[in-house]
Design a protein around this motif. Structure first.
Motif, PDB file in Angstrom:
ATOM      1  N   VAL A 119       0.876  -0.838   0.320  1.00 28.94           N
ATOM      2  CA  VAL A 119       0.109   0.151   0.082  1.00 28.94           C
ATOM      3  C   VAL A 119       0.986   1.283   0.339  1.00 28.94           C
ATOM      4  O   VAL A 119       1.666   1.654   0.652  1.00 28.94           O
ATOM      5  CB  VAL A 119      -0.980  -0.024   1.385  1.00 28.94           C
ATOM      6  CG1 VAL A 119      -1.775   1.285   1.006  1.00 28.94           C
ATOM      7  CG2 VAL A 119      -1.362  -1.843   2.200  1.00 28.94           C
ATOM      8  N   ALA A 120       0.760   1.662  -0.721  1.00 28.72           N
ATOM      9  CA  ALA A 120       1.197   3.484  -0.608  1.00 28.72           C
ATOM     10  C   ALA A 120       1.409   4.274   0.009  1.00 28.72           C
ATOM     11  O   ALA A 120      -0.080   4.275   1.058  1.00 28.72           O
ATOM     12  CB  ALA A 120       1.178   3.924  -2.090  1.00 28.72           C
ATOM     13  N   ALA A 121       2.106   4.993   0.579  1.00 32.67           N
ATOM     14  CA  ALA A 121       1.897   6.363   1.666  1.00 32.67           C
ATOM     15  C   ALA A 121       0.801   7.132   0.683  1.00 32.67           C
ATOM     16  O   ALA A 121       0.143   7.533  -0.226  1.00 32.67           O
ATOM     17  CB  ALA A 121       3.001   7.336   1.460  1.00 32.67           C
ATOM     18  N   PRO A 122      -0.372   7.848   1.671  1.00 31.43           N
ATOM     19  CA  PRO A 122       0.325   7.782   3.006  1.00 31.43           C
ATOM     20  C   PRO A 122      -0.905   6.893   3.372  1.00 31.43           C
ATOM     21  O   PRO A 122      -1.855   6.387   3.093  1.00 31.43           O
ATOM     22  CB  PRO A 122      -1.047   9.945   2.485  1.00 31.43           C
ATOM     23  CG  PRO A 122      -1.606   9.594   2.053  1.00 31.43           C
ATOM     24  CD  PRO A 122      -1.150   8.385   0.796  1.00 31.43           C
ATOM     25  N   HIS A 123      -0.453   7.107   5.319  1.00 29.36           N
ATOM     26  CA  HIS A 123      -0.843   5.703   5.476  1.00 29.36           C
ATOM     27  C   HIS A 123      -1.677   6.310   7.176  1.00 29.36           C
ATOM     28  O   HIS A 123      -2.064   6.020   7.767  1.00 29.36           O
ATOM     29  CB  HIS A 123       0.378   5.555   6.358  1.00 29.36           C
ATOM     30  CG  HIS A 123       0.861   4.502   5.563  1.00 29.36           C
ATOM     31  ND1 HIS A 123       1.244   3.558   4.733  1.00 29.36           N
ATOM     32  CD2 HIS A 123       2.279   5.249   4.484  1.00 29.36           C
ATOM     33  CE1 HIS A 123       2.334   3.780   4.098  1.00 29.36           C
ATOM     34  NE2 HIS A 123       3.026   3.900   4.233  1.00 29.36           N
ATOM     35  N   ALA A 124      -2.363   7.572   6.447  1.00 31.27           N
ATOM     36  CA  ALA A 124      -3.215   8.150   7.216  1.00 31.27           C
ATOM     37  C   ALA A 124      -4.497   9.615   6.485  1.00 31.27           C
ATOM     38  O   ALA A 124      -4.194   9.022   5.198  1.00 31.27           O
ATOM     39  CB  ALA A 124      -2.347   9.476   8.268  1.00 31.27           C
ATOM     40  N   ALA A 125      -5.782   9.493   7.359  1.00 32.83           N
ATOM     41  CA  ALA A 125      -6.719  10.376   5.517  1.00 32.83           C
ATOM     42  C   ALA A 125      -7.318  10.430   6.993  1.00 32.83           C
ATOM     43  O   ALA A 125      -7.232  10.479   8.076  1.00 32.83           O
ATOM     44  CB  ALA A 125      -7.268   8.611   5.655  1.00 32.83           C
ATOM     45  N   THR A 126      -8.457  11.988   5.702  1.00 32.98           N
ATOM     46  CA  THR A 126      -9.209  12.726   6.829  1.00 32.98           C
ATOM     47  C   THR A 126     -10.530  11.602   7.424  1.00 32.98           C
ATOM     48  O   THR A 126     -10.337  10.175   6.490  1.00 32.98           O
ATOM     49  CB  THR A 126      -9.297  13.340   5.565  1.00 32.98           C
ATOM     50  OG1 THR A 126     -10.620  14.052   6.552  1.00 32.98           O
ATOM     51  CG2 THR A 126     -10.293  12.335   5.302  1.00 32.98           C
TER      52      THR A 126
END
Lengths: 507, 364, 177
Positions: free
Chosen positions: B10-17
């Motif tokens: 899985v590509a970055a970003p590893h955070a989400a809104t």
């Protein structure tokens, strides 16, 4: 900036929860020396280093293990004293899980340094000499770009850069390694950046620090107070403030033209940790063999910053910080741009500013849905691109169309994917497209090379045939000549014998 | 080392809104709720019945299409988009319209105007407005029969069962008793009869209006203050940006004010234009539909101004008294063109996409 | 009658002259497409496509009797370039691009006969009589001519290993979208 542009000021960037504290406020700890260290030969942009040691050899801390190869490259040094066990493949800190060459070192626990040669007064040295020493110490950009620092020095000097920008933005959530460097080693950072200024001939330096790090700003202000040409500039906390182009624009108002280098508009950007490494390389004669790295994430029991040798395994760092839960996701770097790690048995590299172990809650990502064209990504993109248009073209396999929408200007900051309410993995689309385009270009070059080889072979065969024909012709000519001579000889012999016989007959 | 390689990295970003499509839809519904409840109160039970029938058929159409495409219907239904489409359509219908108006409209909106195009995110035109225009053209009589306010609890208000009978068409004549004209309709009719506005609005039977919303109109369009409040909520939550509503309202109000000042007998004033008809509903809830509006801020300004300007043109000189739906659809058709030409400037490039020049004075 | 014959003759003459002039003025040299396609191809004439060398494949592709995906060494990149040139749409997912393959010599079996060297279209094999041969990775196109020629089956085609430098992010696989 016209009135219109001022009113419609671009509102790029996003504000993710920063999760920097409490890790940032924990005092710096030192990782106990692991028994084995795995030092990859390529920890930088450019050509991989070439090993200069043999398996079984004893080395001292700071001793050269592999030398730079080519114009853009960097050497690697022994992070501790011990014995070289092997030069072989280990899993790279890369999402693919592929292997890369590394030198495995068994530490003897003595930490005996190679004899160091500190420079008493770096400002008395010629700029070229500073670049040479920095290159020899293996210093690369520690903010994550890992571009060899000395190459940038020479570029800056050649393009007569006037302003050095020191990047203390550290806009990535969870990370606080630059913060720790500025808090703990502010004097080293300031001395290092002044050495860099001398090396590139810059007249002044601007240190950009996001305003969510008041302790770092205070420490840096105190350290920079004696120097009028070093200004500490707090900048608003907003991701990706730590990106070169955005920081340059915020601090100087200059916009780096597409396809150009920052040095061409008279500025050069170096990270605070890089400056501290330059200080150590010159003032102490120490090669870059350790770095401060943030260990953070929900699965970590005691998050904080660790001073760790290059080549320590991520597993060593996590074991020292303690795991509260089985990590659901391991990341090297920050959550916005960091790389997913296949497992914890990968070495710490120079460019690794953080190791994040996410728990299941942090790692959970909702399934991607269809694009509703809300335009959030367009507003968030710090480069002014249209991520949704690029992604829809890449999905349809139209890479040329995506390039037309500015794929090459994308800095992969991840704002678009972060802000997407449909959770579309936009950055992965762009990474995929770039990889495919690069692969296509390689294939094209290879095809061209093949054509050249075929032509050369054709020429060679033709030449061989010509030479063979010429040789055959020559041989034939020689044979003919010999035959003719022989014939002539027989003839004359016959004639003479005839004459003789005639003579014999005539009386 | 063991190498348990992930099959699909899985590509970055590893955070989400924390935002999501369904959350956006829920907030829009929350912003619509006050004006809707006011409409229920103002026009009584028939309006309530029409509302749920319209939404039910919108959901039915959506799930039918998903079933035909052999896709799981439930997760898509729960994103809330079909519900919102039906809701918006219901708010734009005459409150006492017969049930089959709502049913046809709701079904048409999700099947023809949305799923045929490929579902959420793929439709070129606003589904609710496509359905409304289709109904208006097909059933002009039913679509222009307005009722005077008969607030719940008042003597004239029908009860729950009577309301259902009105909606199902089982109480013929009930509508005639309370039929009224909308402001825009009244102005258009009287003008076409040769009566100027100064006189036509002076008579006592003329529709009155003010900020209180006590007038004839579609179910959700009269509660001006509540609609504006809902719009303000969406603006504050940054679910919509100010660009489309402001440009649209300005493009209606400015020409109206100028022409009204020039000839008050022929042209309605800006206030009437802003409060009457679906102006506010359109500006905050319909023209701002993500899927069918431009992506860039500049494009949104142009789009909003286009919707506003066309609405004014249609209302003033066109054949229909109300023009929001037509204006929205016309500008929807232009969105791909707007998106193509009004792109944001790329950092380090000029508007045409060429790299900026390297300044001469630098570095020397 | 005479007038009709004359006028028609005149008309025919004028039009014929026009056509003749046009043919000369707007003369087109051969079929440029074949040459353009040939220019894109590897040119190693390896024969994997089943046509007589790259020019043969180029004319077949131009004539439409061979797909743009006919060239295995060219792979996806070439198929894409050809599709663009011909203005046709192709599904690249169908291209059997199992990844590039190159020849490798098993040193313990090689007898140093030099036969493979003679058939290599790109001179990618180095070696001499009675010496072990070796393949230069960068020059090998994976055509397989040497594999057929080798008397001891010492030459085989091996997939090129994926390296960190060549690894490409996979395209996201979305269920719902």
């Amino acid at each position: 900036m016209g009135l219109l542009e001022r009113f419609f000021k671009p509102s790029w960037g996003v504000h993710p929860d920063d999760h920097k504290r409490p890790a940032a406020d924990v005092p710096l700890r030192t990782l106990p020396l692991p028994e084995r260290l795995y030092v990859p030969l390529q920890q930088h942009v450019g050509g991989p280093a070439r090993p200069v040691v043999l398996a079984g050899q004893k080395v001292l801390k700071g001793q050269l293990l592999a030398e730079a190869q080519g114009n853009i490259s960097a050497p690697v040094h022994a992070p501790t004293s011990g014995r070289v066990l092997a030069i072989g493949e280990v899993t790279a800190p890369h999402p693919s899980g592929l292997a890369q060459l590394a030198i495995t070192l068994a530490s003897d626990g003595d930490e005996r340094w190679l004899e160091r040669e500190p420079v008493a007064d770096p400002f008395a040295l010629a700029p070229e000499e500073i670049a040479r020493l920095t290159a020899a110490a293996g210093v690369v950009g520690l903010g994550g770009a890992t571009f060899p620092a000395a190459v940038k020095f020479n570029l800056g000097r050649r393009l007569k850069v006037s302003t050095l920008i020191v990047n203390g933005g550290e806009c990535e959530p969870y990370l606080s390694s630059d913060d720790a460097v500025m808090r703990v080693r502010a004097a080293e950072v300031v001395d290092g950046l002044r050495i860099v200024m001398h090396a590139i001939g810059a007249a002044n330096a601007l240190v950009g620090i996001e305003d969510n790090k008041p302790e770092a700003i205070a420490a840096m202000r105190a350290a920079a107070a004696p120097f009028g040409d070093v200004a500490i500039r707090p900048v608003p906390a907003r991701y990706p403030m730590g990106s070169d182009k955005q920081l340059i624009q915020v601090l100087t108002g200059k916009e780096v033209p597409a396809d150009a280098r920052a040095a061409e508009v008279g500025v050069l950007v170096h990270n605070v940790s890089t400056c501290a490494a330059v200080h150590r390389a010159l003032r102490r004669g120490e090669a870059l063999v350790e770095r401060i790295v943030t260990v953070n994430g929900g699965a970590v029991r005691a998050p904080g910053n660790l001073l760790a040798p290059i080549g320590a395994r991520v597993a060593d760092l996590l074991a020292f910080a303690g795991l509260a839960a089985e990590p659901a996701r391991l990341i090297l770097g920050g959550p916005m741009m960091g790389t997913l790690l296949p497992h914890a048995n990968v070495p710490l590299v120079k460019g690794a500013s953080g190791v994040l172990a996410f728990d299941a809650r942090e790692a959970a990502r909702p399934a991607a849905g269809p694009c509703i064209r809300c335009g959030s990504c367009t507003v968030a993109c710090p480069m002014g691109l249209l991520p949704l248009e690029m992604a829809s073209r890449i999905r349809a396999g139209d890479l040329a169309g995506a390039t037309g929408f500015g794929l090459s200007d994308c800095i992969s900051c991840g704002c678009c994917a972060w802000v997407c309410p449909s959770h579309i993995p936009l950055v992965q689309y762009f990474s995929h497209a770039r990889g495919e385009l690069a692969a296509g270009e390689r294939a094209r070059l290879r095809n061209e090379a093949t054509r050249r080889l075929v032509e050369q072979r054709g020429e060679r065969l033709a030449r061989d045939a010509r030479e063979k024909a010429a040789a055959a012709a020559k041989r034939k000519a020689e044979r003919d000549a010999a035959k003719a001579k022989a014939a002539a000889a027989t003839e004359s012999a016959a004639a003479s014998s005839a004459a003789v016989s005639a003579k014999a007959v005539s009386p | 080392m063991s190498a348990t390689v992930l099959s699909a990295p899985v590509a970055a970003p590893h955070a989400a809104t924390s935002a999501s499509v369904s959350r956006v839809m829920l907030w829009v519904m929350a912003a619509l709720a006050p004006a809707t409840l006011f409409g229920f109160w103002l026009y009584g039970w028939p309006a309530v019945h029409l509302w749920w029938i319209t939404i039910a058929f919108a959901l039915l159409g959506e799930s039918l299409c998903l079933r035909l495409m052999r896709r799981a219907a439930l997760p898509v239904l729960f994103d809330g988009s079909a519900l919102l489409t039906g809701w918006l359509l219901a708010l734009s219908l005459p409150p006492w319209a017969p049930w089959w108006i709502g049913a046809t409209g709701g079904f048409f909106a999700t099947v023809i105007a949305k799923q045929v195009f490929g579902g959420l995110g793929q439709n070129l035109f606003n589904p609710a407005m496509v359905a409304r225009v289709a109904l208006l053209i097909s059933f002009p009589v039913q679509m222009t029969l307005w009722v005077a306010p008969v607030p719940l609890g008042s003597a004239a208000a029908p009860g729950f069962v009577d309301g259902l009978r009105i909606t199902l068409g089982a109480l013929p004549g009930a509508l005639d008793a309370v039929a009224s004209a909308s402001v825009l309709g009244h102005a258009k009719t009287e003008l076409s009869r040769g009566v100027d506005l100064l006189h036509s609005f002076a008579v006592s039977s003329a529709p009155t209006f003010g900020l209180d919303g006590m007038r004839a109109g579609s179910m959700g369009e009269t509660a001006s203050l509540l609609l504006a409040g809902g719009g303000a909520l969406l603006l504050a939550l940054r679910i919509i940006s100010w660009h489309i509503p402001l440009a649209m309202l300005a493009a209606i109000a400015l020409p109206a004010a100028i022409l009204h000042a020039a000839d008050p007998a022929r042209y309605l004033d800006a206030g009437s234009h802003l409060l009457a008809g679906g102006t506010l509903l359109g500006a905050f809830f319909i023209a701002t539909d993500y899927v069918t509006s431009p992506n860039t801020r500049a494009g949104q300004l142009l789009f909003g101004a286009g919707v506003g300007g066309l609405t004014f043109l249609i209302r003033t000189w066109g054949g229909y008294p109300e023009g929001i739906a037509f204006a929205v659809l016309l500008m929807n058709a232009l969105v791909p063109v707007i998106d193509r030409y009004l792109r944001p400037r790329i950092h380090g490039r000029d508007r045409r996409g060429r790299a900026l020049d390297i300044p001469d004075g630098e570095g020397s | 009658m005479l007038i009709a014959i004359l006028s028609l003759t005149l008309l025919g003459a004028v039009l014929g002259l026009g056509l003749g002039l046009a043919a000369r003025r707007f003369h087109v040299e051969g079929d440029p497409l074949v040459a353009q396609i040939e220019a894109l191809m590897p040119g190693s004439n390896c024969g994997q496509c089943g046509f007589p060398g790259c020019p043969g494949a180029a004319s077949a592709i131009a004539a439409g009797s061979a797909p743009v995906t006919a060239c295995p060494p060219g792979g996806r990149a070439l198929a894409k370039a050809l599709a663009e040139k011909l203005g046709i749409a192709i599904d690249l997912g169908q291209v059997a691009d199992a990844g590039p393959r190159i020849a490798a010599v098993a040193e313990e079996i090689c007898i140093g006969c030099c036969r493979c060297i003679k058939v290599c279209p790109t001179d990618a094999i180095v070696g001499a009589a009675k010496q072990i041969h070796n393949v230069m990775r960068e020059a090998c196109t994976g055509c397989g001519n040497c594999v057929e020629r080798c008397p001891t089956e010492a030459v085989t085609l091996q997939p090129v290993p994926v390296t960190l430098q060549h690894w490409v992010w996979p395209r996201p696989q979305l269920a719902g979208a």
